[in-house]
Design a protein around this motif. Structure first.
Motif, PDB file in Angstrom:
ATOM      1  N   VAL A  87     -33.714 100.317  69.131  1.00 39.40           N
ATOM      2  CA  VAL A  87     -33.794 100.226  70.582  1.00 39.40           C
ATOM      3  C   VAL A  87     -33.751 101.645  71.157  1.00 39.40           C
ATOM      4  O   VAL A  87     -32.804 102.382  70.936  1.00 39.40           O
ATOM      5  CB  VAL A  87     -32.641  99.384  71.157  1.00 39.40           C
ATOM      6  N   LYS A 119     -36.307 100.764  76.655  1.00 38.04           N
ATOM      7  CA  LYS A 119     -35.523 100.304  77.790  1.00 38.04           C
ATOM      8  C   LYS A 119     -35.331 101.474  78.765  1.00 38.04           C
ATOM      9  O   LYS A 119     -35.448 102.634  78.381  1.00 38.04           O
ATOM     10  CB  LYS A 119     -34.164  99.766  77.333  1.00 38.04           C
ATOM     11  N   GLU A 155     -31.694  93.982  83.404  1.00 39.05           N
ATOM     12  CA  GLU A 155     -30.577  93.617  82.538  1.00 39.05           C
ATOM     13  C   GLU A 155     -29.238  93.796  83.247  1.00 39.05           C
ATOM     14  O   GLU A 155     -28.279  93.104  82.942  1.00 39.05           O
ATOM     15  CB  GLU A 155     -30.595  94.456  81.254  1.00 39.05           C
ATOM     16  N   ALA A 170     -35.245  96.256  80.930  1.00 39.34           N
ATOM     17  CA  ALA A 170     -35.788  96.035  79.586  1.00 39.34           C
ATOM     18  C   ALA A 170     -37.232  95.580  79.711  1.00 39.34           C
ATOM     19  O   ALA A 170     -37.589  94.881  80.662  1.00 39.34           O
ATOM     20  CB  ALA A 170     -34.973  94.983  78.844  1.00 39.34           C
TER      21      ALA A 170
END
Length: 208
Positions: A87, A119, A155, A170
């Motif tokens: 991520v 993200k 988020e 995200a």
């Protein structure tokens, strides 16, 4: 300098210290054997005795080719690491008085990051007495989220932590592309079925 020995993750053959073991594996009768019997059964097949569950009572051992076993274990570890997605979080910083030009510049970068699967951690940094403009910072972050609603989902809504107000976004999962249906052939078009021409009739000959 002598090379450092790599410690094996499993005990094998003579390094197994238990007096008796539970034996599993192919081409053997599974059961509990003395360690001497288990080693001998492995040697008869030119294989290794490997302790795969040392905490069991008695410990569980398998008769296998240890080199091949280690290779398979490393292969599984590599496959698991490859499946783990990393991520990536990209930070975008605003001030409470960010102008439209700077906002559009940061928005363009955020769109690129989201398309790449990253993200977004967007925040407004309040310096000194600018903390009194926290409502302005919240409006700015909500405007930022709204401008990215086609690419991102929220988020975490704007939240003040110390002198910074954070917003987390995200990337949205891409919708699967539905296969298009083939177009029906047009009348008289290129793909339209052609009508069969009548067979040519033989010419009449004059009778003598």
């Amino acid at each position: 300098m002598p090379r450092a020995q790599v410690e094996e993750p499993f005990k094998i053959n003579q390094k197994i210290t238990a007096r008796e073991v539970r034996l599993v594996g192919e081409n053997i009768e599974q059961g509990i054997y003395s360690i001497e019997q288990a080693r001998r059964m492995a040697q008869e097949q030119n294989l290794d005795l490997v302790e795969i569950s040392p905490t069991a009572v008695p410990p569980v051992c398998r008769v296998i080719d240890y080199s091949k076993f280690k290779y398979e274990q490393k292969k599984k570890t590599r496959e698991l690491k490859a499946k783990q997605t990393k991520v990536i979080i990209k930070e975008i910083r605003f001030g409470p008085n960010t102008d439209d030009h700077d906002f559009a510049f940061k928005l363009k970068h955020a769109q690129e990051f989201l398309r790449e699967g990253a993200k977004i951690k967007a925040y407004v940094h309040f310096v000194g007495r600018s903390i009194v403009f926290k409502e302005r910072g919240e409006i700015l972050l909500l405007k930022f989220a709204q401008a990215l609603e086609d690419l991102a989902k929220v988020e975490q809504l704007p939240k003040l932590e110390g002198k910074r107000m954070f917003l987390y976004l995200a990337p949205k999962a891409a919708a699967p592309v539905k296969p298009s249906k083939p177009a029906a052939p047009k009348e008289g078009g290129k793909d339209a079925p052609k009508e069969a021409k009548p067979a040519a009739q033989p010419a009449n000959k004059d009778t003598e």
